[in-house]
Design an enzyme around this catalytic site. Structure first.
Site, mmCIF file in Angstrom:
data_model
loop_
_atom_site.group_PDB
_atom_site.id
_atom_site.type_symbol
_atom_site.label_atom_id
_atom_site.label_comp_id
_atom_site.label_asym_id
_atom_site.label_seq_id
_atom_site.Cartn_x
_atom_site.Cartn_y
_atom_site.Cartn_z
ATOM 1 N N SER A 1 7.941 4.917 5.328
ATOM 2 C CA SER A 1 9.013 4.135 4.718
ATOM 3 C C SER A 1 8.834 4.107 3.206
ATOM 4 C CB SER A 1 8.995 2.709 5.276
ATOM 5 O OG SER A 1 8.707 2.703 6.657
ATOM 6 N N HIS B 1 5.364 -7.081 -0.163
ATOM 7 C CA HIS B 1 5.180 -8.418 -0.717
ATOM 8 C C HIS B 1 5.922 -8.606 -2.042
ATOM 9 C CE1 HIS B 1 1.681 -9.412 2.010
ATOM 10 N NE2 HIS B 1 1.789 -8.099 2.175
ATOM 11 N N ASP C 1 0.854 -1.187 0.000
ATOM 12 C CA ASP C 1 0.000 0.000 0.000
ATOM 13 C C ASP C 1 0.890 1.237 0.000
ATOM 14 O OD1 ASP C 1 -1.933 -1.911 0.441
ATOM 15 O OD2 ASP C 1 -2.843 -0.898 2.160
#
Length: 294
Positions: A256, A169, A113
């Site tokens: 981040s 991921h 996301d």
């Protein structure tokens, strides 16, 4: 004010920034910049605040954060009262239904996301964080041989703000190398900071690895730490087969960035994302969302 593109509504939206007043003071005032260089960018500051976020005392921040930033907690595997600390909430896992993705081998999915910028036909010696502030891939990963593979390729920058799901991921199946770690500072990765700190990605703590993917050639993964991100946690097993959508790792508290590099002609990114990047806007994406095709 940070404006980004919502590709679902095809409208621009204003980002609700966690700690906006703090960021503006730190990166826009002489006193704030002095504190930044003397303390805030240091590992010790992020480690101390990280320890607080790992403690039971920090649990009291969870509900206020959820309410203030409209976090969809129904996506979480855990209920709010089950979190043991703020970092337990911040690194929460989501239900499988929350982030569906296509198993079509031709489809490239988002690794997480966040807000996405994508640059094509990149110049390895002049990668751009923001207008006028460039750096080289060799500087970023400190490996000239690996860097050269991505000449005229694609650079994808996914910025995760504190309100986002903070696990990242694999975008394809394949085998991922061991992680190389590079020490550095802990500047914020918010655009407010990017406008003030030259070559910020090359200054911050970061980690990188190579996914030898089954469908998109060799993909370079770089995870960049930031203020209060005392830890970048890699959860995958190196040199072992991984599947598309598998978790690679997560960031503890703080904003981040995940940066991906693709070899030339390995993928075609969706035109709306490229167009918004050309216009200077990030595009909001979710983990598993289709962002390109082989």
């Amino acid at each position: 004010m940070i404006k980004y593109y919502n590709r679902k509504t095809k409208q621009y939206e204003i980002e609700k920034v966690a700690g906006e007043n703090y960021l503006n003071w730190t990166y826009s005032s002489p006193i704030g910049m002095s504190f930044l260089e003397a303390l805030i960018k240091k590992k010790a500051f992020s480690s101390i605040y990280g320890s607080f976020c790992d403690s039971k005392i920090s649990k009291g921040k969870v509900k206020k954060f959820i309410d203030s930033f409209d976090i969809d907690i129904l996506e979480s595997e855990k209920k709010p009262e089950a979190f043991k600390s703020f970092n337990d909430f911040f690194t929460r896992k989501l239900t499988k239904e929350a982030r569906p993705f296509s198993t079509n081998k031709e489809i490239l999915i988002s690794p997480g996301d966040g807000r996405l910028l994508v640059y094509e036909n990149i110049d390895l010696d002049n990668l751009v964080e923001i207008k006028g502030m460039g750096y080289s891939l060799k500087e970023l990963i400190k490996d000239e041989k690996i860097s050269s593979k991505y000449k005229n390729g694609i650079c994808m920058i996914l910025r995760l703000c504190p309100t986002d799901y903070h696990r990242f991921h694999f975008v394809d199946s394949g085998v991922c190398s061991a992680t190389s770690k590079i020490k550095g500072s802990y500047y914020s990765v918010n655009p407010i900071a990017l406008n003030k700190v030259k070559r910020l990605f090359c200054e911050n703590k970061r980690e990188w690895s190579i996914l030898k993917s089954d469908n998109f050639k060799d993909i370079l993964y770089i995870e960049v730490g930031a203020t209060c991100v005392g830890s970048i946690i890699q959860t995958y097993k190196e040199n072992t087969k991984v599947n598309k959508g598998d978790e690679k790792g997560y960031f503890k508290f703080g904003g981040s960035t995940v940066v991906l590099f693709f070899e030339k002609d390995s993928v075609k990114i969706d035109e709306d994302i490229l167009e918004q990047t050309r216009l200077g806007y990030e595009t909001k994406v979710f983990m598993g969302e289709s962002i390109g095709k082989k």
